[in-house]
Enzyme design. Structure first.
Site, PDB file in Angstrom:
ATOM      1  CD  GLU A 132      -3.641  -2.173   2.149  1.00  0.00           C
ATOM      2  OE1 GLU A 132      -3.027  -3.212   1.881  1.00  0.00           O
ATOM      3  OE2 GLU A 132      -3.282  -1.046   1.755  1.00  0.00           O
TER       4      GLU A 132
ATOM      5  CB  ALA B   2      12.344 -14.644  -5.653  1.00  0.00           C
TER       6      ALA B   2
HETATM    7  P1  FAD Z   1       7.910 -11.758   0.765  1.00  0.00           P
HETATM    8  O1  FAD Z   1       7.786 -10.578  -0.124  1.00  0.00           O
HETATM    9  O2  FAD Z   1       6.651 -12.299   1.348  1.00  0.00           O
HETATM   10  O3  FAD Z   1       8.704 -12.890   0.008  1.00  0.00           O
HETATM   11  C1  FAD Z   1       9.065 -14.126   0.563  1.00  0.00           C
HETATM   12  C2  FAD Z   1       9.412 -15.060  -0.568  1.00  0.00           C
HETATM   13  O4  FAD Z   1       9.975 -16.255  -0.049  1.00  0.00           O
HETATM   14  C3  FAD Z   1       8.200 -15.492  -1.398  1.00  0.00           C
HETATM   15  O5  FAD Z   1       8.494 -15.372  -2.764  1.00  0.00           O
HETATM   16  C4  FAD Z   1       7.988 -16.954  -1.005  1.00  0.00           C
HETATM   17  O6  FAD Z   1       7.447 -17.737  -2.037  1.00  0.00           O
HETATM   18  C5  FAD Z   1       9.406 -17.390  -0.688  1.00  0.00           C
HETATM   19  N1  FAD Z   1       9.477 -18.500   0.249  1.00  0.00           N
HETATM   20  C6  FAD Z   1       8.862 -18.597   1.452  1.00  0.00           C
HETATM   21  N2  FAD Z   1       9.181 -19.753   2.057  1.00  0.00           N
HETATM   22  C7  FAD Z   1      10.012 -20.408   1.215  1.00  0.00           C
HETATM   23  C8  FAD Z   1      10.711 -21.635   1.285  1.00  0.00           C
HETATM   24  N3  FAD Z   1      10.612 -22.428   2.345  1.00  0.00           N
HETATM   25  N4  FAD Z   1      11.489 -21.997   0.250  1.00  0.00           N
HETATM   26  C9  FAD Z   1      11.619 -21.192  -0.829  1.00  0.00           C
HETATM   27  N5  FAD Z   1      10.986 -20.005  -0.946  1.00  0.00           N
HETATM   28  C10 FAD Z   1      10.203 -19.613   0.058  1.00  0.00           C
HETATM   29  N6  FAD Z   1       4.073  -3.496   3.382  1.00  0.00           N
HETATM   30  C11 FAD Z   1       4.258  -2.206   3.015  1.00  0.00           C
HETATM   31  O7  FAD Z   1       5.360  -1.670   3.168  1.00  0.00           O
HETATM   32  N7  FAD Z   1       3.231  -1.475   2.464  1.00  0.00           N
HETATM   33  C12 FAD Z   1       2.016  -2.003   2.224  1.00  0.00           C
HETATM   34  O8  FAD Z   1       1.116  -1.313   1.721  1.00  0.00           O
HETATM   35  C13 FAD Z   1       1.793  -3.376   2.589  1.00  0.00           C
HETATM   36  N8  FAD Z   1       0.599  -3.960   2.327  1.00  0.00           N
HETATM   37  C14 FAD Z   1       0.430  -5.291   2.592  1.00  0.00           C
HETATM   38  C15 FAD Z   1      -0.780  -5.897   2.221  1.00  0.00           C
HETATM   39  C16 FAD Z   1      -0.978  -7.244   2.448  1.00  0.00           C
HETATM   40  C17 FAD Z   1      -2.260  -7.886   2.029  1.00  0.00           C
HETATM   41  C18 FAD Z   1       0.055  -8.016   3.072  1.00  0.00           C
HETATM   42  C19 FAD Z   1      -0.150  -9.484   3.319  1.00  0.00           C
HETATM   43  C20 FAD Z   1       1.259  -7.411   3.455  1.00  0.00           C
HETATM   44  C21 FAD Z   1       1.456  -6.049   3.208  1.00  0.00           C
HETATM   45  N9  FAD Z   1       2.668  -5.426   3.539  1.00  0.00           N
HETATM   46  C22 FAD Z   1       2.865  -4.098   3.190  1.00  0.00           C
HETATM   47  C23 FAD Z   1       3.769  -6.175   4.181  1.00  0.00           C
HETATM   48  C24 FAD Z   1       4.753  -6.677   3.124  1.00  0.00           C
HETATM   49  O9  FAD Z   1       4.086  -7.327   2.088  1.00  0.00           O
HETATM   50  C25 FAD Z   1       5.800  -7.600   3.733  1.00  0.00           C
HETATM   51  O10 FAD Z   1       6.407  -6.925   4.807  1.00  0.00           O
HETATM   52  C26 FAD Z   1       6.849  -7.968   2.666  1.00  0.00           C
HETATM   53  O11 FAD Z   1       6.258  -8.757   1.670  1.00  0.00           O
HETATM   54  C27 FAD Z   1       8.054  -8.675   3.264  1.00  0.00           C
HETATM   55  O12 FAD Z   1       8.979  -8.936   2.261  1.00  0.00           O
HETATM   56  P2  FAD Z   1       9.889 -10.244   2.312  1.00  0.00           P
HETATM   57  O13 FAD Z   1      10.876 -10.133   1.207  1.00  0.00           O
HETATM   58  O14 FAD Z   1      10.380 -10.469   3.693  1.00  0.00           O
HETATM   59  O15 FAD Z   1       8.865 -11.441   2.033  1.00  0.00           O
END
Ligand code: FAD
Length: 405
Positions: free
Chosen positions: A171, A11
């Site tokens: 950052e 999520a």
């Molecule tokens: P996420 O948003 O990380 O979500 C993954 C979800 O899966 C989480 O809720 C987690 O709890 C859940 N999960 C994981 N493993 C399991 C499991 N085994 N079972 C059940 N649930 C699980 N990107 C930008 O575009 N602009 C920015 O300014 C930027 N700044 C950033 C700053 C920081 C400090 C960081 C760390 C990253 C930044 N990023 C930025 C990158 C961006 O945050 C990621 O690319 C983005 O969060 C990816 O989205 P996602 O949906 O793949 O994963």
């Protein structure tokens, strides 16, 4: 007729956007939608550097999943995914429960990538989720609180090392640079006792950014006391600090606080599926389907999308994840309704803004370079926009950043 089962894993940005769009497009009689996430909250991953440095309370960066979804249309399960059986179309959860699917969206995000550097996993902190971010903040507070109570101060106790001067590293180090003077004041520690060191293996900080913006960022941070070690490799991390090398010279830097912010890979669950991947990222088709895995879509940091213009993958970003969610939802809806004409995912990148604390930033937005307060205001607009897309005006008003200047 049996209703198709749609299961969304994760999520975060990708998973929540997929779910929100699925619930809008599919009626309760058309599909059974299940969202599975490790925690009962969604967090703003892009704000974790602030939570880690202690400049933002962790509750500001998270919101209950059930506040974002329509509970009449989506079943939410708080659980951890431990495996996916692609052949049997089943998701396996921590308690061994198995969830069947017809359509699966993998949106499990990223994990820290240590590139095999000795001791990093064991001795360095990483900015991976709300809990690791809280751990860094608590460790910093504890270290400052302990310092004046010790007769003999361990060497490097007040040295904070950040591994990586890429986007996340910069950052985070900027937030640290803003917080350290406050911590020093609070705990009666002279500012010059504390060192903040940012180590980067590449020949520049912020590789890939515009050189003028890099110079601005580095100058601003150096002014706040950050020491940069550029072109310097971390060879090992130990309980005493790090061992670095530059031009064949090796140096040990003592530290009790090493934060690794230099690399990410997709979730390790990807490896377990047997789907072809590179560092747990799957090269998805134009419609976001995973190759060789029927009914499986992958969005966010677990996916890899090639930019046709550069022939290189798009970097894993929230921007891309949030745009993939609606496309995955649309394509699943089309398939459920018997269609075959699937939408192609094409990122519409508006730019990048890297914060340098709450009051400063750099970025390129719609092709225009931004510095200082205008960039910082833009960063808050970007953060607020994400909240609006996830939870509408209610979430924006509750959690938004409105301290523009
Ligand atoms: P996420 O948003 O990380 O979500 C993954 C979800 O899966 C989480 O809720 C987690 O709890 C859940 N999960 C994981 N493993 C399991 C499991 N085994 N079972 C059940 N649930 C699980 N990107 C930008 O575009 N602009 C920015 O300014 C930027 N700044 C950033 C700053 C920081 C400090 C960081 C760390 C990253 C930044 N990023 C930025 C990158 C961006 O945050 C990621 O690319 C983005 O969060 C990816 O989205 P996602 O949906 O793949 O994963």
């Amino acid at each position: 007729m049996k209703k198709p089962k749609v299961v969304v894993l994760g999520a975060g940005y990708g998973g929540i956007m997929t779910t929100i769009h699925l619930q809008k497009q599919l009626g309760v009689n058309e599909a059974e939608i299940t969202l599975i996430n490790k925690n009962d909250y969604h967090y703003e991953t892009t704000w974790l550097h602030e939570v880690s440095a202690g400049t933002l309370h962790h509750d500001r960066a998270r919101v209950s999943v059930t506040d974002l979804i329509n509970k009449n249309k989506v079943t939410f399960m708080k659980d951890t995914v431990t495996d996916i059986n692609i052949e049997q179309k089943k998701v396996i959860l921590k308690n061994n429960q198995e969830i069947e699917y017809d359509y699966l969206v993998i949106a499990l995000g990223y994990e820290s990538e240590t590139f095999g550097i000795k001791g990093l996993k064991e001795h360095a902190f990483s900015i991976s989720n709300i809990n690791t971010a809280r751990q860094i903040r608590e460790h910093l507070d504890y270290t400052f609180a302990t310092y004046n109570n010790l007769e003999e101060k361990p060497e490097g106790m007040m040295t904070i090392i950040v591994g990586g001067a890429g986007f996340t590293g910069i950052e985070f180090v900027a937030e640290i640079a803003n917080r350290v003077p406050k911590l020093c004041k609070e705990f009666d520690i002279p500012r010059d006792t504390v060192r903040i060191i940012c180590v980067e293996a590449a020949p520049t900080a912020l590789p890939g950014f515009d050189p003028q913006l890099i110079e601005y960022a580095v100058t601003q941070l150096e002014r706040k006391g950050v020491e940069f070690k550029i072109g310097t490799m971390i060879k090992e991390c130990t309980p005493e600090g790090i061992i670095v090398s530059k031009d064949d010279q090796t140096e040990e830097i003592k530290s009790k606080t090493v934060v690794w912010a230099a690399g990410v890979r997709g979730s390790h669950i990807i490896e377990k599926t047997g789907i072809e991947n590179n560092r747990c990222r799957v090269k998805v088709g134009p419609d976001l389907r995973a190759p060789g895995a029927e009914g499986v879509f992958i969005v966010g940091d677990c996916s890899l999308v090639i930019n046709d213009e550069t022939d290189k993958p798009y970097p894993p970003t929230a921007q891309v994840a949030m745009q993939q969610g609606p496309v995955a939802a649309k394509n699943i809806t089309t398939l459920i309704k018997g269609g075959t004409d699937l939408q192609t995912f094409k990122p519409d990148l508006k730019g990048t803004v890297c914060s340098l604390g709450h009051d400063d930033a750099i970025g390129v937005v719609f092709g225009r370079k931004l510095f200082g307060t205008s960039a910082s205001a833009m960063k808050k607009v970007v953060d607020n926009r994400a909240l609006f897309l996830e939870g509408g005006p209610g979430l924006l008003l509750k959690k938004g950043k409105f301290n523009f200047f």
